[in-house]
Design a protein around this motif. Structure first.
Motif, PDB file in Angstrom:
ATOM      1  N   ARG A  79       5.898  -5.210  30.853  1.00 31.70           N
ATOM      2  CA  ARG A  79       5.259  -6.518  30.718  1.00 31.70           C
ATOM      3  C   ARG A  79       5.302  -6.981  29.262  1.00 31.70           C
ATOM      4  O   ARG A  79       5.584  -8.146  28.974  1.00 31.70           O
ATOM      5  CB  ARG A  79       3.820  -6.452  31.228  1.00 31.70           C
ATOM      6  N   GLY A 131      11.801 -15.451  36.989  1.00 29.15           N
ATOM      7  CA  GLY A 131      11.447 -14.506  35.951  1.00 29.15           C
ATOM      8  C   GLY A 131      12.538 -13.515  35.615  1.00 29.15           C
ATOM      9  O   GLY A 131      13.673 -13.603  36.089  1.00 29.15           O
ATOM     10  N   ASP A 169       9.130  -9.603  34.401  1.00 31.15           N
ATOM     11  CA  ASP A 169       8.265 -10.106  35.466  1.00 31.15           C
ATOM     12  C   ASP A 169       8.343  -9.241  36.719  1.00 31.15           C
ATOM     13  O   ASP A 169       7.459  -9.300  37.580  1.00 31.15           O
ATOM     14  CB  ASP A 169       8.668 -11.538  35.826  1.00 31.15           C
ATOM     15  N   ASN A 222       4.543  -9.340  36.744  1.00 33.28           N
ATOM     16  CA  ASN A 222       3.812 -10.562  36.415  1.00 33.28           C
ATOM     17  C   ASN A 222       2.512 -10.596  37.232  1.00 33.28           C
ATOM     18  O   ASN A 222       2.535 -10.480  38.454  1.00 33.28           O
ATOM     19  CB  ASN A 222       4.678 -11.777  36.741  1.00 33.28           C
TER      20      ASN A 222
END
Length: 272
Positions: free
Chosen positions: A203, A183, A208, A119
Motif C-alpha cells: 500500500r 488501480g 491497489d 486499497n
C-alpha cells in the motif's frame, strides 16, 4: 535463444494446423474466470497437453484449454488457465503463450486475474481496471538474450496498460451500470499469500491490488508491441484486512461476479 524461437515456431505451426487462423485479441483468463471461453462461437479447443512445448496448468479453477473462435465479432485466442511462476515454471514458460499470440498476429491482449484488494475502499467482488503494475516477483521474463523478432532490448513500460483501452472500458462499464475501479496491480511470486506487513508495504508503494500472475505476461506483451487491457477481480481483502485467506474464497467470489465480468469483457471486445 534460437531454440526458444524454434519452439515458438513449432507451437505456432501446430496450432495453425489445427485450424486456428488470424487472431485479433488474446484472452488470458485467470482463476474462476475461464467460463467466458465457453461463449466463443465456432470454437476450436485444444488441451494444453496436446500442444508442443506447452506445460500443463495445475491450479484449481484453471481448465487448461486453448480456445479459438469468434467472440463479440472479434477473432480471439483464449487461455482457459494460465501458467504461474509459483508452479515451478520458468518465466519463459509463464509468458510463452503471449509470444505465441504475437506470432499468430494478435494486436492486443486482454489479461484477467483474481487478486487481493489492498486499497481500503475496495470490497470483494469489485472489478478493477489495471492502469500500471509493480514487479515484485524477483524475476523478469526478458532476462537473457533478447528476442529481436519481438522487440527491443530495453522496452518502454510507460504505457504497458493501454490508456485508450481503459477509457473504452470505463465507457462500457457505465453503460452496463458497473462501478469499475482502477488501480495498480503488484505481482508477488507466491504461492504463499502475502503477510500483513507485506500488504502495508504494498500500500505504501502505491499498490491497489496484489496477485501472483499478470506482471510477466504484460511485460512480454509490451515487449512484443501488443496493446493490453487488464481487468482484476477483487476476490478478497488482502492479509491483515480480513480474518483469513484461502483459494476457495477466490473461486467462490469469481463465481459470484462472473456474469458482470463476462458482460464487461464481451462489451469491451465489441467496442475496441
Amino acid at each position: 535463444m534460437a531454440s526458444l524461437m524454434e519452439d515458438l515456431r513449432n507451437t505456432t505451426a501446430f496450432i495453425k494446423d489445427r485450424g486456428i487462423g488470424a487472431v485479433d485479441f488474446g484472452l488470458i483468463l485467470g482463476s474462476g474466470l475461464g467460463e467466458l471461453a465457453e461463449e466463443i462461437e465456432d470454437a476450436i479447443k485444444i488441451p494444453y497437453q496436446d500442444i508442443p512445448h506447452f506445460p500443463a496448468s495445475t491450479v484449481v479453477g484453471h481448465a487448461g484449454m486453448l480456445v479459438y473462435g469468434t467472440l463479440s465479432g472479434k477473432k480471439v485466442l483464449a487461455l482457459q488457465g494460465r501458467f504461474h511462476y509459483y508452479e515451478g515454471n520458468s518465466m519463459t514458460t509463464v509468458t510463452y503463450p503471449v509470444r505465441v499470440m504475437a506470432l499468430l498476429g494478435a494486436h492486443s491482449v486482454i489479461v484477467t486475474n483474481a487478486c487481493g484488494g489492498v486499497n481500503e475502499s475496495f470490497v470483494p467482488g469489485d472489478l478493477m481496471l489495471i492502469n500500471d503494475q509493480i514487479n515484485y516477483m524477483g524475476a523478469n521474463p526478458l532476462i537473457g538474450e533478447n528476442l529481436e523478432e519481438f522487440g527491443p532490448r530495453f522496452p518502454d513500460m510507460s504505457d504497458a496498460y493501454t490508456a485508450q483501452y481503459r477509457q473504452v472500458a470505463h465507457e462500457v462499464g457505465e453503460k452496463l451500470h458497473l462501478n469499475l475501479k482502477e488501480g495498480v496491480y503488484m505481482g508477488f511470486s507466491g504461492p504463499t499469500y502475502e503477510t500483513p506487513a507485506e500488504i502495508r508495504m504494498a500500500r505504501t508503494m502505491g499498490a491497489d491490488a496484489v496477485g501472483m500472475s499478470t506482471v510477466p505476461e504484460v511485460i512480454v506483451a509490451a515487449h512484443s508491441g501488443l496493446k493490453v487491457l487488464g481487468v482484476s477481480c477483487i476476490t478478497n481483502l488482502a492479509a491483515g484486512m480480513q480474518a483469513n485467506l484461502n483459494h476457495e474464497e477466490v473461486v467462490e467470489t469469481t463465481q459470484r461476479v462472473k456474469a458482470s465480468f463476462k458482460e464487461l469483457i464481451k462489451a469491451c471486445l465489441q467496442a475496441l
